[in-house]
Every structure is written in structure tokens, then in C-alpha cells.
Design a protein around this motif. Structure first.
Motif, PDB file in Angstrom:
ATOM      1  N   ARG A  12       3.422  -7.509   1.761  1.00 32.22           N
ATOM      2  CA  ARG A  12       2.276  -8.090   1.880  1.00 32.22           C
ATOM      3  C   ARG A  12       1.070  -7.217   2.874  1.00 32.22           C
ATOM      4  N   CYS A  13       0.096  -6.541   2.054  1.00 35.41           N
ATOM      5  CA  CYS A  13      -0.554  -5.828   3.004  1.00 35.41           C
ATOM      6  C   CYS A  13      -1.132  -6.246   3.645  1.00 35.41           C
ATOM      7  N   GLY A  18      -3.038  -9.321   0.548  1.00 33.35           N
ATOM      8  CA  GLY A  18      -1.976  -9.831  -1.215  1.00 33.35           C
ATOM      9  C   GLY A  18      -0.735  -8.906  -0.906  1.00 33.35           C
ATOM     10  N   TYR A  19      -0.181  -8.441  -1.915  1.00 31.68           N
ATOM     11  CA  TYR A  19       0.630  -7.386  -1.785  1.00 31.68           C
ATOM     12  C   TYR A  19       0.340  -6.205  -2.012  1.00 31.68           C
ATOM     13  N   GLU A  20       0.808  -5.469  -1.598  1.00 30.96           N
ATOM     14  CA  GLU A  20       0.739  -3.899  -1.521  1.00 30.96           C
ATOM     15  C   GLU A  20       0.228  -3.641  -3.037  1.00 30.96           C
ATOM     16  N   TYR A  21      -0.735  -2.610  -2.621  1.00 30.01           N
ATOM     17  CA  TYR A  21      -1.322  -1.762  -4.050  1.00 30.01           C
ATOM     18  C   TYR A  21      -1.717  -3.066  -4.849  1.00 30.01           C
ATOM     19  N   GLY A  22      -1.596  -4.123  -4.098  1.00 35.18           N
ATOM     20  CA  GLY A  22      -2.418  -5.081  -5.355  1.00 35.18           C
ATOM     21  C   GLY A  22      -3.807  -5.530  -4.794  1.00 35.18           C
ATOM     22  N   GLY A  23      -4.202  -4.938  -3.909  1.00 40.57           N
ATOM     23  CA  GLY A  23      -5.477  -4.968  -3.361  1.00 40.57           C
ATOM     24  C   GLY A  23      -6.579  -3.764  -3.789  1.00 40.57           C
ATOM     25  N   ALA A  24      -6.478  -3.451  -4.065  1.00 43.03           N
ATOM     26  CA  ALA A  24      -6.612  -1.914  -4.558  1.00 43.03           C
ATOM     27  C   ALA A  24      -7.515  -2.609  -5.750  1.00 43.03           C
ATOM     28  N   PRO A  25      -9.644  -1.693  -5.672  1.00 40.57           N
ATOM     29  CA  PRO A  25      -9.460  -0.305  -4.928  1.00 40.57           C
ATOM     30  C   PRO A  25     -10.171  -1.148  -3.695  1.00 40.57           C
ATOM     31  N   ALA A  26     -10.562  -2.067  -3.962  1.00 42.78           N
ATOM     32  CA  ALA A  26     -11.597  -3.233  -2.695  1.00 42.78           C
ATOM     33  C   ALA A  26     -11.113  -2.497  -1.148  1.00 42.78           C
ATOM     34  N   SER A  28      -8.586  -0.392   1.190  1.00 41.31           N
ATOM     35  CA  SER A  28      -8.478   1.124   1.439  1.00 41.31           C
ATOM     36  C   SER A  28      -7.320   0.932   1.797  1.00 41.31           C
ATOM     37  N   ALA A  29      -6.292  -0.004   2.283  1.00 45.31           N
ATOM     38  CA  ALA A  29      -4.866   0.234   2.547  1.00 45.31           C
ATOM     39  C   ALA A  29      -4.482   0.504   1.143  1.00 45.31           C
ATOM     40  N   CYS A  30      -4.568  -0.643   0.141  1.00 41.87           N
ATOM     41  CA  CYS A  30      -4.240  -0.590  -1.105  1.00 41.87           C
ATOM     42  C   CYS A  30      -4.141   0.725  -2.232  1.00 41.87           C
ATOM     43  N   ARG A  31      -5.617   1.013  -1.712  1.00 35.76           N
ATOM     44  CA  ARG A  31      -6.207   2.179  -2.553  1.00 35.76           C
ATOM     45  C   ARG A  31      -5.763   2.985  -2.683  1.00 35.76           C
ATOM     46  N   ALA A  32      -5.456   3.851  -0.753  1.00 36.64           N
ATOM     47  CA  ALA A  32      -4.580   4.975  -0.671  1.00 36.64           C
ATOM     48  C   ALA A  32      -2.793   4.992  -1.286  1.00 36.64           C
ATOM     49  N   LEU A  33      -2.405   3.973  -0.856  1.00 33.42           N
ATOM     50  CA  LEU A  33      -1.000   3.047  -1.844  1.00 33.42           C
ATOM     51  C   LEU A  33      -0.979   3.957  -3.217  1.00 33.42           C
TER      52      LEU A  33
END
Length: 201
Positions: A12-13, A18-26, A28-33
Motif C-alpha cells: 500500500r502507498c 492504494g497499491y503502490e504505482y496504482g495511484g499515478a498520475p494523481a 505524486s508518490a505513485c507517479r514517481a514510482l
């Protein structure tokens, strides 16, 4: 950060929940991943090529963009990020839909090499690269496709690949669900696929 190992349990992020990576692009942490998937491979490519400085990097990006079929897809995507579209001024292939040079570069990027990692179903790497491309170029994708692509990305990165039946079932659920519930519907489908994969293993 390197992408998850094959078979890893999605985490989880801490920013979006949500799960890491899956929150991108909104998120910022997931987008960076997600960007890191591309940038890590570009950094390794530059090191292999002995590139030194921005001038070398730009020259290499131009070479890679001219011969996408000779390079890993992550190297091609990173190279395009370093080139400017002569028409719209955005990063090449990231401009608005209808920008001819961006649309052309976006199409050519799919000639790049996709190598499945050991232990994944055939086609997993293609799934990863398509989902990454959609998440990094969200403005040219329908909201429903973006939703499905971003939320299934953590599953693909861990080495899973939804069956045709699972993908069709998810698409049907998205279409039938009210707009406000669509994210929850996809998340439930991803959880179901994770459980199904775990029970097969």
C-alpha cells in the motif's frame, strides 16, 4: 527504486492508500514510482554507454528515438522524454492528441523491445509497458481505460497477467458500474485476481 520482484505482494502507498504505482498520475508518490521504472533503466543505459553530461544524453536520446526497435522499451520511453516536440513544445510523444510528431513518436515507441522477466506469463512485459505508457500519457486515454490500467499496474509489476476472461469481466463491471463506484469495482477485481493467483500457487 527498482520495480517489484516477480511474485512480490503489492504494498500500500502511504500517500494515496492504494497499491503502490496504482495511484499515478494523481498521487505524486505513485507517479514517481512509475517514472522510476523508465528512469532507472535509462540511468543504467547511460552508464553502459559511458555518457557524460547533458549533451551526450541528448545525442543518445536522438539516436534511440530514431531506432526504437534496437532498444528496451524503457530506454525508448526515457529517450522520448528528453526530446522536445517541434510542433507543440511538449516532451516528444507526450503532447496533445492530434499533434502529428507526438502521435508518430508514440506509435513508433511500440517497436521497442519487450523482454518478459523469468517466471512471468508470456506477454506480462507488454502489459506492463502499455499500462505504464497510459499512466504517463493520461490525457489521451478515456477515464475508464486510465482507471483500469493504473489500478492493474501493481498486479502486472508483481508478475501477474489477467486472463482474457478476467480482463473482459473487469471491463464489463466497469461499464455497468455507476461512475462513482468504478474505482472500487476495479480494486475489488484486482483483489480477486490476487486471491486467485495465490490459490493457484
Amino acid at each position: 527504486m527498482a520495480r517489484p520482484a516477480v511474485g512480490a505482494t503489492p504494498h500500500r502507498c502511504t500517500e494515496c492508500g492504494g497499491y503502490e504505482y496504482g495511484g499515478a498520475p494523481a498521487c505524486s508518490a505513485c507517479r514517481a514510482l512509475v517514472d522510476g521504472i523508465v528512469e532507472d533503466e535509462w540511468a543504467a543505459f547511460l552508464a553502459r554507454m559511458g555518457a557524460a553530461g547533458e549533451r551526450d544524453e541528448t545525442a543518445l536520446a536522438e539516436i534511440v528515438a530514431a531506432e526504437p526497435d534496437q532498444h528496451d522499451w524503457r530506454v525508448v520511453d526515457a529517450a522520448l522524454d528528453r526530446l522536445t516536440c517541434p510542433d507543440c513544445g511538449d516532451r516528444l510523444a507526450r503532447g496533445p492528441l492530434g499533434c502529428a510528431p507526438c502521435d508518430l513518436a508514440h506509435g513508433f515507441r511500440y517497436a521497442a523491445i519487450e523482454t518478459d522477466r523469468p517466471g512471468v506469463p508470456w506477454g506480462n512485459e507488454h502489459g506492463v509497458r502499455v499500462n505504464v505508457s497510459v499512466v504517463r500519457r493520461p490525457h489521451v486515454t478515456s477515464p475508464d481505460e486510465l482507471l483500469a490500467r493504473r489500478l492493474t499496474l501493481p498486479l502486472l509489476l508483481a508478475g501477474h497477467l489477467p486472463t482474457t476472461e478476467e480482463a473482459q469481466r473487469m471491463s464489463a463491471r466497469i461499464r455497468q458500474a455507476p461512475a462513482a463506484r468504478r474505482a472500487q469495482v476495479v480494486e475489488e477485481a484486482v483483489e480477486e485476481m490476487l486471491r486467485h493467483t495465490a490459490s493457484r500457487g
